[in-house]
Design a protein around this motif. Sequence first.
Motif: not given
Length: 166
Positions: A129-141
């Motif tokens: 949504a343009g406001v949050l990023t998820i980096d590898p390995p794609y977990g909550p942390e």
Amino acid sequence: NDWQKKSPLDWETYVNKLVKVVAIEKHEYEGWVLTVDPVSASIVLAAFPENEKVSISVVMGHAVQEVEILQEGDSEMKQRLSRIFTPKESKAYSPEELEKRKNDLKTWLETNHIPVTEQGESGRTLCVAGVLTIDPPYGPEQCSSSNEIILSRVQGLVQGYLEKQQ
């Protein structure tokens, strides 16, 4: 001293190599170079004494007089050195596994009508949504956002999604 005058690119050529460091007062240190601090020029060495855990030592940059490369590190040694500071529960993923994790999570988010795009040069980062990023390995942390409410909700969604996958 000459060591302190080197650039970070020069110091990088010593990483993952077995070296002998001669410091002031004729002290000598031997070990595998983990890193060199770019500010102080201090060298972080790892040694593997027989039947013991890894030994880490730091030679302060101002004390370094000479650094001699004794041996190049092979891929096995590079892996061993890279794991020294990796948390035990941290799992190393292959590029293929990371790509699959990213694509699976992206598909799941889209299925649940959450707008998601890929960003960065290699498209490794998911942007929600343009406001949050998820980096590898794609977990909550690996979720990051300045909006605490969105961060908390998406972390909860990702956690729930990963628990269903197992």
